[in-house]
Scaffold this active site. Sequence first.
Site, short mmCIF file in Angstrom:
data_model
loop_
_atom_site.label_atom_id
_atom_site.label_comp_id
_atom_site.label_asym_id
_atom_site.label_seq_id
_atom_site.Cartn_x
_atom_site.Cartn_y
_atom_site.Cartn_z
N ASN A 248 2.14 -0.79 5.45
CA ASN A 248 2.50 -1.12 4.05
C ASN A 248 3.16 -2.38 3.95
O ASN A 248 4.29 -2.65 4.37
CB ASN A 248 3.56 -0.07 3.35
CG ASN A 248 3.64 -0.36 1.72
OD1 ASN A 248 3.21 -1.14 1.18
ND2 ASN A 248 4.94 0.39 1.35
N GLY A 249 2.44 -3.40 3.35
CA GLY A 249 3.05 -4.69 3.58
C GLY A 249 2.26 -5.94 3.78
O GLY A 249 0.99 -5.87 3.82
N LEU B 203 -3.97 -1.08 -1.12
CA LEU B 203 -4.01 -2.11 -2.19
C LEU B 203 -4.66 -3.39 -1.50
O LEU B 203 -4.09 -4.15 -0.60
CB LEU B 203 -2.90 -2.44 -2.93
CG LEU B 203 -2.68 -3.49 -4.00
CD1 LEU B 203 -3.51 -3.18 -5.18
CD2 LEU B 203 -1.09 -3.73 -4.41
N ALA B 204 -5.64 -3.64 -1.78
CA ALA B 204 -6.54 -4.91 -1.11
C ALA B 204 -5.86 -6.12 -1.74
O ALA B 204 -6.41 -6.75 -2.76
CB ALA B 204 -8.03 -4.76 -1.22
N CYS C 289 0.98 -1.10 0.04
CA CYS C 289 -0.16 0.06 0.03
C CYS C 289 0.90 1.21 0.03
O CYS C 289 2.08 1.15 -0.27
CB CYS C 289 -1.03 0.02 1.29
SG CYS C 289 -1.86 -1.36 1.59
N THR D 3 22.05 1.16 -13.50
CA THR D 3 21.39 -0.45 -13.25
C THR D 3 20.22 -0.52 -13.10
O THR D 3 19.36 -1.18 -13.58
CB THR D 3 22.35 -1.17 -12.15
OG1 THR D 3 23.66 -1.17 -12.37
CG2 THR D 3 22.15 -2.65 -11.98
N VAL E 86 -5.36 -8.99 1.23
CA VAL E 86 -5.87 -10.05 2.17
C VAL E 86 -6.89 -9.28 3.09
O VAL E 86 -6.60 -8.14 3.34
CB VAL E 86 -4.76 -10.34 2.96
CG1 VAL E 86 -5.11 -11.30 4.11
CG2 VAL E 86 -3.90 -11.25 2.00
N ARG F 67 17.93 0.86 -15.94
CA ARG F 67 17.97 -0.38 -17.03
C ARG F 67 17.00 -1.31 -16.93
O ARG F 67 16.17 -1.66 -17.66
CB ARG F 67 19.48 -0.79 -17.36
CG ARG F 67 20.45 0.21 -17.86
CD ARG F 67 21.71 -0.57 -18.06
NE ARG F 67 22.83 0.36 -18.46
CZ ARG F 67 24.18 0.08 -18.75
NH1 ARG F 67 24.29 -1.37 -17.95
NH2 ARG F 67 25.06 0.71 -19.45
N LEU G 212 6.37 -13.20 -11.97
CA LEU G 212 7.30 -12.61 -13.19
C LEU G 212 8.31 -13.91 -13.59
O LEU G 212 9.11 -14.47 -12.70
CB LEU G 212 7.99 -11.34 -12.50
CG LEU G 212 7.11 -10.52 -12.07
CD1 LEU G 212 7.88 -9.35 -11.66
CD2 LEU G 212 6.23 -9.94 -13.16
N ASP H 270 -4.09 -8.94 7.75
CA ASP H 270 -2.93 -9.84 8.06
C ASP H 270 -1.98 -8.76 9.01
O ASP H 270 -1.19 -9.19 9.62
CB ASP H 270 -2.02 -10.26 6.90
CG ASP H 270 -1.83 -9.32 6.01
OD1 ASP H 270 -0.67 -9.06 5.87
OD2 ASP H 270 -2.73 -8.73 5.25
N GLY I 257 12.02 -12.87 -8.33
CA GLY I 257 13.08 -13.84 -8.13
C GLY I 257 14.32 -12.75 -7.37
O GLY I 257 15.42 -13.27 -7.46
#
Length: 574
Positions: free
Chosen positions: A74-75, A50-51, A2, A342, A53, A345, A233, A97, A368
């Site tokens: 946020n998390g 941002l919903a 969030c 970096t 859970v 890019r 991703l 949560d 990842g």
Amino acid sequence: MCGIFAAFKHENVQEFKPRALQLSKRVRHRGPDWSGNIVRNTTILAHERLAIVGLDSGAQPITSPCGDYILTVNGEIYNHIKIREQFPDYQFKTLSDCEPIIPLYQKYDTDAPSHLDGMFAWCLYDAKRDRIVAARDPIGITTMYMGRSSISPKTVFFASELKCLTDDCDDIIAFPPGHVYDSETDKITRYYNPDWLDEDRIASTPLDLTAIRTTLETAVRKRLMAEVPYGVLLSGGLDSSLIASIASRETEKANAKLNVDEYDAEGAKNLAGIDDAGNLHAGGWSRLHSFAIGLPNAPDLQAARKVAKFIGSIHHEHTFTLEEGLDALDDVIYHLETYDVTTIRASTPMFLLSRKIKAQGVKMVLSGEGSDEIFGGYLYFAQAPSAAEFHTESVKRVKNLHLADCLRANKSTMAWGLEARVPFLDRDFLDLCMNIDPAEKMIDQKAGKIEKYILRKAFDTSDDPAAKPYLPDEILWRQKEQFSDGVGYSWIDGLKDTAERVISDEMFANPKPHWGNDIPTTKEAYWYRLKFDALYPQATVASTVMRWIPKADWGCAEDPSGRFAKIHEQHVDA
């Protein structure tokens, strides 16, 4: 994920409230589903949600039943079910949560964050003590900044992104990962203290391949906690492919029991997450969806197709043109809040892909990040003079992830209200793998040990004919390709060529005075710094930026592209 904003001890908080809401609005892209705020005493907490859970009842800020504790987060907290069970007498008001942070604080005070397993940045206001406590997750997966103003010296500001603070604060820092702030002492202290954080302590734990595999599988399972459609991703490289393979298996297992345990015996909706037995309770797709991006016929796109077919994911392949990438640079720098070469890019393709993913109805993806830092997977690690130096460099890279890959993964995706979760940075996985004897991680081409050899070997089932392979051999043993290279080599070449045209020799020879010692060494870097300064002219902002470059005293090229590493199959000279 969030967006949060908080101002503690503002002398005119009611007058400041309209301004605070406008500042919070600057991160509404992170949380487009709902906005909330609470003013108490001289403090305001704001939240852009941002919903993912607790969809029906998880709006924030969250207040305790007594009304004395107010929380904005946020998390994601992966062990929230276990924490709830520790407080049977607490009257939880939501299925969020994040709500268990309140009773944790009541019991453990500023040690509360050490009991959390997740990615987070939060502020909790204790109205009884007129106190604010703020904390960030151990590695800094979730972004948070802290600011102060000489005009209002008693006020302390917190926000998910820099852009909320730049106009009002003349002293801004990236809130350090693994730390907690207490307004009663006005100090930031470390709560996360694993032994591997000591760069001079060389790890010595013997290698356990089975533990690597099972711990990563558990880490992925935790991060499938969601009540909304999710995906992965998939670049076709080792790291994203392993995460995708495990996620595909875990999704299949979770869906087999979804209709059985989504509601309890009384018809109430069950909590999403991991139970005491390690079982996943979540909703989402019936099959895993995977997402890839690149220039047409890029190496990553070709590899991702093979992986998706092998693991049985529903695959979505997106391409972009060089012009589309160049056109997005200003937006990327605005959202990423950096001028690091970096990061820019690699962030641009991720930024473009995230928009496509969100348009397809997905709110959460696995990614990842972190593996290369943990296992020394960047090709320049092949030039490490010794196992001890290899390990020290690895620890430094992990400790700086919040200024590099974590920042990229968080802000590139959250620019479009898409949350990225990173299983490799699971606390248990870090504790296991950062304590492995670094001699096991060393790259030795003569001995057939390529980069991240032990991670590959942990998921190599060739010795067990009855085992279901995780990946095709050509992917499991594919050489490391940095994301900005893998999307198509012409992407970086195009950036360099454009910078060469835009930045004249005269401009490059005359850096801006306010840059001090942080002088760009290439025209590409100079170009990005000019764009950054146009968006963020405040001098204090640049102090939050770190430039990612290979280790020069190992004889590495300064350009961060993997193609400049001596062992790259498509090696080019610097």
